[in-house]
Design a protein around this motif. Structure first.
Motif, PDB file in Angstrom:
ATOM      1  N   ALA A   8      -3.706  -8.344   9.277  1.00 40.86           N
ATOM      2  CA  ALA A   8      -4.121  -9.800   8.648  1.00 40.86           C
ATOM      3  C   ALA A   8      -4.869  -9.563   7.442  1.00 40.86           C
ATOM      4  CB  ALA A   8      -5.068 -10.449   9.856  1.00 40.86           C
ATOM      5  N   ARG A   9      -5.375  -8.489   7.183  1.00 41.01           N
ATOM      6  CA  ARG A   9      -5.984  -8.135   5.978  1.00 41.01           C
ATOM      7  C   ARG A   9      -5.341  -7.122   4.898  1.00 41.01           C
ATOM      8  NH1 ARG A   9     -12.023  -8.402   8.386  1.00 41.01           N
ATOM      9  NH2 ARG A   9     -12.041 -10.402   9.322  1.00 41.01           N
ATOM     10  N   GLY A  10      -4.139  -6.550   5.381  1.00 41.24           N
ATOM     11  CA  GLY A  10      -3.507  -5.444   4.946  1.00 41.24           C
ATOM     12  C   GLY A  10      -4.067  -4.133   5.037  1.00 41.24           C
ATOM     13  N   LEU A  11      -4.665  -3.925   6.306  1.00 42.56           N
ATOM     14  CA  LEU A  11      -5.447  -2.743   6.635  1.00 42.56           C
ATOM     15  C   LEU A  11      -4.983  -1.782   7.398  1.00 42.56           C
ATOM     16  CD1 LEU A  11      -9.212  -4.053   6.720  1.00 42.56           C
ATOM     17  CD2 LEU A  11      -8.251  -2.482   4.857  1.00 42.56           C
ATOM     18  N   ALA A  12      -3.838  -2.514   8.117  1.00 43.59           N
ATOM     19  CA  ALA A  12      -3.131  -1.367   9.108  1.00 43.59           C
ATOM     20  C   ALA A  12      -2.860  -0.282   8.721  1.00 43.59           C
ATOM     21  CB  ALA A  12      -1.935  -2.342   9.986  1.00 43.59           C
ATOM     22  N   GLY A  13      -3.234   0.969   9.460  1.00 44.28           N
ATOM     23  CA  GLY A  13      -2.849   2.173   9.251  1.00 44.28           C
ATOM     24  C   GLY A  13      -3.819   3.115   8.438  1.00 44.28           C
ATOM     25  N   SER A  14      -5.069   2.208   8.023  1.00 50.01           N
ATOM     26  CA  SER A  14      -6.009   2.666   7.135  1.00 50.01           C
ATOM     27  C   SER A  14      -6.978   3.705   7.830  1.00 50.01           C
ATOM     28  CB  SER A  14      -6.510   1.739   6.157  1.00 50.01           C
ATOM     29  OG  SER A  14      -5.860   0.820   5.586  1.00 50.01           O
TER      30      SER A  14
ATOM     31  N   ASN B 131       1.029  -1.112  -0.145  1.00 44.83           N
ATOM     32  CA  ASN B 131       0.132  -0.072   0.054  1.00 44.83           C
ATOM     33  C   ASN B 131       0.951   1.355   0.181  1.00 44.83           C
ATOM     34  OD1 ASN B 131      -1.169   2.135   2.192  1.00 44.83           O
ATOM     35  ND2 ASN B 131      -2.707   1.324   0.816  1.00 44.83           N
ATOM     36  N   ASP B 132       0.533   2.259  -0.850  1.00 43.05           N
ATOM     37  CA  ASP B 132       1.399   3.430  -0.921  1.00 43.05           C
ATOM     38  C   ASP B 132       1.614   4.279   0.380  1.00 43.05           C
ATOM     39  OD1 ASP B 132      -1.531   4.353  -0.839  1.00 43.05           O
ATOM     40  OD2 ASP B 132      -1.205   5.590  -2.529  1.00 43.05           O
ATOM     41  N   ALA B 133       0.441   4.218   1.133  1.00 40.49           N
ATOM     42  CA  ALA B 133       0.917   5.043   2.624  1.00 40.49           C
ATOM     43  C   ALA B 133       1.705   4.266   3.277  1.00 40.49           C
ATOM     44  CB  ALA B 133      -0.669   5.281   3.402  1.00 40.49           C
ATOM     45  N   GLN B 134       1.502   2.895   3.374  1.00 38.39           N
ATOM     46  CA  GLN B 134       2.501   2.042   4.214  1.00 38.39           C
ATOM     47  C   GLN B 134       3.959   1.939   3.624  1.00 38.39           C
ATOM     48  OE1 GLN B 134       0.469  -1.822   3.988  1.00 38.39           O
ATOM     49  NE2 GLN B 134      -0.807  -1.345   5.521  1.00 38.39           N
ATOM     50  N   ALA B 135       3.968   2.185   2.466  1.00 35.44           N
ATOM     51  CA  ALA B 135       5.298   2.393   1.880  1.00 35.44           C
ATOM     52  C   ALA B 135       6.070   3.594   2.096  1.00 35.44           C
ATOM     53  CB  ALA B 135       5.451   2.263   0.380  1.00 35.44           C
ATOM     54  N   ALA B 136       5.112   4.599   2.054  1.00 28.59           N
ATOM     55  CA  ALA B 136       5.608   6.081   2.640  1.00 28.59           C
ATOM     56  C   ALA B 136       5.927   6.128   3.967  1.00 28.59           C
ATOM     57  CB  ALA B 136       4.376   7.029   2.176  1.00 28.59           C
ATOM     58  N   ALA B 137       5.054   5.446   4.718  1.00 24.42           N
ATOM     59  CA  ALA B 137       5.526   5.189   6.255  1.00 24.42           C
ATOM     60  C   ALA B 137       6.948   4.643   6.281  1.00 24.42           C
ATOM     61  CB  ALA B 137       4.475   4.537   6.772  1.00 24.42           C
ATOM     62  N   TRP B 138       7.130   3.687   5.654  1.00 25.48           N
ATOM     63  CA  TRP B 138       8.501   3.225   5.798  1.00 25.48           C
ATOM     64  C   TRP B 138       9.753   3.915   5.458  1.00 25.48           C
ATOM     65  CZ3 TRP B 138      10.276  -0.556   8.999  1.00 25.48           C
ATOM     66  CH2 TRP B 138      11.458  -1.031   8.636  1.00 25.48           C
TER      67      TRP B 138
ATOM     68  N   ILE C 146      -7.076   9.640   2.410  1.00 27.89           N
ATOM     69  CA  ILE C 146      -6.383   9.657   3.653  1.00 27.89           C
ATOM     70  C   ILE C 146      -5.815   8.121   3.708  1.00 27.89           C
ATOM     71  CG2 ILE C 146      -6.565   9.675   6.146  1.00 27.89           C
ATOM     72  CD1 ILE C 146      -8.839  11.825   5.564  1.00 27.89           C
ATOM     73  N   GLY C 147      -4.416   8.047   3.806  1.00 32.38           N
ATOM     74  CA  GLY C 147      -3.969   6.814   4.180  1.00 32.38           C
ATOM     75  C   GLY C 147      -2.671   6.594   5.342  1.00 32.38           C
ATOM     76  N   GLY C 148      -2.266   5.657   5.666  1.00 32.96           N
ATOM     77  CA  GLY C 148      -1.448   5.615   6.816  1.00 32.96           C
ATOM     78  C   GLY C 148      -0.722   4.348   6.828  1.00 32.96           C
ATOM     79  N   GLY C 149       0.500   4.406   7.671  1.00 34.56           N
ATOM     80  CA  GLY C 149       1.210   3.190   7.921  1.00 34.56           C
ATOM     81  C   GLY C 149       1.813   3.325   9.560  1.00 34.56           C
TER      82      GLY C 149
ATOM     83  N   GLN D   5      11.934   5.768  14.854  1.00 38.91           N
ATOM     84  CA  GLN D   5      11.316   5.659  16.221  1.00 38.91           C
ATOM     85  C   GLN D   5       9.934   5.063  15.841  1.00 38.91           C
ATOM     86  OE1 GLN D   5      11.554   8.648  18.962  1.00 38.91           O
ATOM     87  NE2 GLN D   5      13.113   9.766  18.092  1.00 38.91           N
ATOM     88  N   ASP D   6       9.314   4.638  16.773  1.00 35.17           N
ATOM     89  CA  ASP D   6       7.916   3.957  16.628  1.00 35.17           C
ATOM     90  C   ASP D   6       6.957   5.049  16.156  1.00 35.17           C
ATOM     91  OD1 ASP D   6       8.525   1.473  17.648  1.00 35.17           O
ATOM     92  OD2 ASP D   6       7.421   1.275  19.464  1.00 35.17           O
ATOM     93  N   MET D   7       6.331   5.123  15.114  1.00 32.15           N
ATOM     94  CA  MET D   7       5.677   6.045  14.554  1.00 32.15           C
ATOM     95  C   MET D   7       4.393   5.732  13.636  1.00 32.15           C
ATOM     96  SD  MET D   7       7.756   6.990  11.305  1.00 32.15           S
ATOM     97  CE  MET D   7       6.517   7.235  10.216  1.00 32.15           C
ATOM     98  N   ILE D   8       3.672   6.784  13.545  1.00 32.51           N
ATOM     99  CA  ILE D   8       2.440   6.838  12.553  1.00 32.51           C
ATOM    100  C   ILE D   8       2.585   7.481  11.562  1.00 32.51           C
ATOM    101  CG2 ILE D   8       0.079   6.695  12.369  1.00 32.51           C
ATOM    102  CD1 ILE D   8      -0.354   5.842  15.006  1.00 32.51           C
ATOM    103  N   PHE D   9       2.501   7.249  10.167  1.00 30.28           N
ATOM    104  CA  PHE D   9       2.606   8.137   9.057  1.00 30.28           C
ATOM    105  C   PHE D   9       1.174   8.147   8.712  1.00 30.28           C
ATOM    106  CE2 PHE D   9       2.905   8.749   4.381  1.00 30.28           C
ATOM    107  CZ  PHE D   9       3.282   9.997   4.436  1.00 30.28           C
ATOM    108  N   LEU D  10       0.648   9.564   8.430  1.00 30.24           N
ATOM    109  CA  LEU D  10      -0.520   9.908   7.774  1.00 30.24           C
ATOM    110  C   LEU D  10      -0.263  10.817   6.491  1.00 30.24           C
ATOM    111  CD1 LEU D  10      -2.894  10.534  10.818  1.00 30.24           C
ATOM    112  CD2 LEU D  10      -2.706   8.423   9.459  1.00 30.24           C
ATOM    113  N   THR D  11      -0.875  10.359   5.322  1.00 28.86           N
ATOM    114  CA  THR D  11      -0.823  11.065   4.245  1.00 28.86           C
ATOM    115  C   THR D  11      -2.346  11.458   4.085  1.00 28.86           C
ATOM    116  OG1 THR D  11      -0.625  11.168   1.884  1.00 28.86           O
ATOM    117  CG2 THR D  11      -1.078   9.296   2.718  1.00 28.86           C
ATOM    118  N   ILE D  12      -2.408  12.826   4.080  1.00 30.88           N
ATOM    119  CA  ILE D  12      -3.646  13.517   3.854  1.00 30.88           C
ATOM    120  C   ILE D  12      -3.712  14.191   2.648  1.00 30.88           C
ATOM    121  CG2 ILE D  12      -5.545  14.936   4.803  1.00 30.88           C
ATOM    122  CD1 ILE D  12      -4.128  14.578   7.662  1.00 30.88           C
TER     123      ILE D  12
END
Length: 513
Positions: A373-379, A330-337, A359-362, A348-355
């Motif tokens: 489990a379903r690829g949804l983490a950070g959505s 997922n693009d937001a998860q990749a951007a988070a990494w 709106i996505g996140g990682g 550091q432990d973090m959440i990334f949000l792209t608005i």
């Protein structure tokens, strides 16, 4: 020497068997290794050779599992194959004598060796490779079952230890020693969880050449991987970015509007054309894509963002097209990494949000990218907003604000709305304020649920000055413990291609649970 039969050895057994003819292969070194193992908490020792057993038992009070190895022309059995070997180990002071109890052609039947061991009042340990061999050894009367030879009696040697054999042997009512490829504390722990009574560790503790080789090979492999060039795509709802990436360096890149005929042959051909000038210049391909990624397939989370065909086999199609290893995310998860490794996350432990248009996140926790489990983490954008039950993305993203503007007779995209807000136009301020209120609540909820060190904000909306002008005072109304620490993204539009290229090279940072 007075012999006292020991109680059952439980816990850690250290095998002090240096590499044959290596620089550590000396009597004095073996004794020192045994004493160091004792001081480190070992409960028993496994020693090969009559002289070595005699020297160790004279210097150390820990019980010794003794064995003698022979290379025979007529049999593959190497561990204590003869009765005279048993007698030599008895004379040397071994408390336990290990023999090969596999079902292979052997010079002396295993039951004769067992009889000789018991005749001298010693404990007999059967080194086996299969559960059937363990059953036969148990019924024969061996005192201890060892999984020592699992993986070593034919075919390629596996990398992981045989935990299933440990668990099966534990059902036979005999003490079980897990042995063979237990080269980390966590694997040793797993052996105990699988009901081993003791774990025998050798190479990881006493074979310096092997351990050095593990480190040297891993470092060399990492250096090779980091030098690989990745063809990275970031496919969003409005634009598609292609880049040639090596490490954190973007060698070249180009962007085009996203073709909304996703999944068609022309669409695949457009990706190939976008990267045609770089053919032969990359080792791997990575694709960061809007929507849901699961088991190599691509799904739409919000068809309004991009109408992705259901379960589109993106990994398979990219592999066929580009003929090299492929990673998708997922693009937001990749951007988070990307932000975690190279940008504002600072590892550091973090959440990334792209608005932005959506709106996505990682989520990064413990150095791992959480996929779910379903690829949804950070959505975050897919969470439902009461009382309407609409998605947060539908209400507070760039597309969402544009929709609201159209509904009040002010058709405008997000950029135009923010420009109007900066000019002080009330209708635009009201739209931005409504989005900020919803995002403020969502950010506080994220902090309470995940509690990261920081939340990194990116995207065209997330970086807009007018957005921050309203968001900062809104967050001050949130209690201090619930108030997130917000930091701006550093990588801008490059976070996705940098993140997916790192994932494509290493494939290790993803955590699917």
């Amino acid at each position: 020497m007075t012999f006292r039969k020991p109680a059952l050895i439980r816990g850690l057994i250290v095998s002090c068997q240096p590499v044959s003819r290596g620089p550590m292969d000396s009597l004095d070194t073996i004794v020192r290794l045994a004493l160091a193992a004792r001081d480190g908490g070992a409960q028993g020792l496994r020693i090969e050779g009559r002289e070595n057993v005699a020297a160790v038992t004279a210097a150390c009070s820990l019980p010794v599992i003794g064995l003698i190895k022979r290379d025979l022309e007529t049999s593959p059995v190497r561990i204590t194959p003869f009765v005279e070997d048993v007698e030599a180990l008895v004379d040397a002071g071994a408390a336990v004598i290990a023999v090969d109890a596999t079902a292979r052609a052997r010079p002396v039947p295993a039951d004769r060796l067992l009889h000789a061991i018991h005749a001298h009042g010693r404990i007999a340990m059967a080194d086996v490779a299969t559960f059937q061999e363990a059953q036969e050894a148990a019924s024969m009367g061996f005192d201890i079952l060892g999984t020592t030879l699992s993986g070593y009696t034919g075919g390629p040697v596996p990398e992981a230890p045989d935990l299933d054999l440990v668990a099966a042997c534990a059902t036979l009512g005999k003490p079980v020693v897990a042995e063979g490829r237990y080269n980390s504390p966590d694997l040793a722990r797993k052996a105990i969880v699988h009901r081993a009574d003791a774990v025998c560790v050798g190479s990881a503790i006493t074979r310096t050449e092997h351990v050095t080789g593990w480190f040297a090979d891993t470092i060399a492999q990492a250096a090779r991987v980091d030098a690989e060039t990745v063809l990275a795509f970031d496919i969003g709802g409005t634009k598609t970015l292609a880049a040639l990436v090596r490490g954190r360096t973007i060698l070249e890149k180009q962007a085009v509007p996203t073709d909304r005929n996703v999944g068609t042959d022309p669409w695949m051909e457009s990706l190939a054309l976008l990267a045609a000038a770089w053919e032969g210049a990359y080792d791997r391909v990575g694709a960061a894509v809007t929507g849901l990624v699961h088991d190599g397939h691509w799904f739409a989370l919000n068809p309004d963002t991009l109408p992705i065909p259901e379960a589109f086999p993106l990994t398979e199609e990219l592999t066929k097209r580009f003929k090299c290893p492929v990673a998708i995310c997922n693009d937001a998860q990749a951007a988070a990494w990307g932000e975690y490794v190279y940008g504002a996350g600072e590892r550091q432990d973090m959440i990334f949000l792209t608005i932005s248009s959506g709106i996505g996140g990682g989520i990064i926790s413990g150095g791992r990218l959480m996929i779910g489990a379903r690829g949804l983490a950070g959505s975050l954008g897919q969470t439902l907003w009461p009382p309407s039950g609409e998605r947060l993305e539908t209400l507070a993203s760039g597309f969402g604000m544009s929709r609201t503007a159209s509904a009040i007779g002010r058709p405008a995209d997000a950029k135009q709305i923010f420009e109007a807000a900066e000019r002080g136009e009330e209708w635009a301020n009201s739209i931005v304020q409504g989005a900020v209120e919803k995002l403020t609540v969502s950010l506080a909820n994220l902090q309470a649920l995940i509690d990261p060190e920081r939340i990194v904000l990116g995207g065209g909306v997330g970086r807009a000055p007018a957005f921050h002008t309203l968001l900062s005072p809104a967050l001050l109304q949130v209690g201090e413990r619930m108030r997130p620490r917000l930091v701006p993204a550093r990588l801008a539009v490059d976070s996705g291609v940098l993140g997916i290229s790192d994932i494509a090279r290493h494939e290790w940072p993803i955590e699917r649970r």
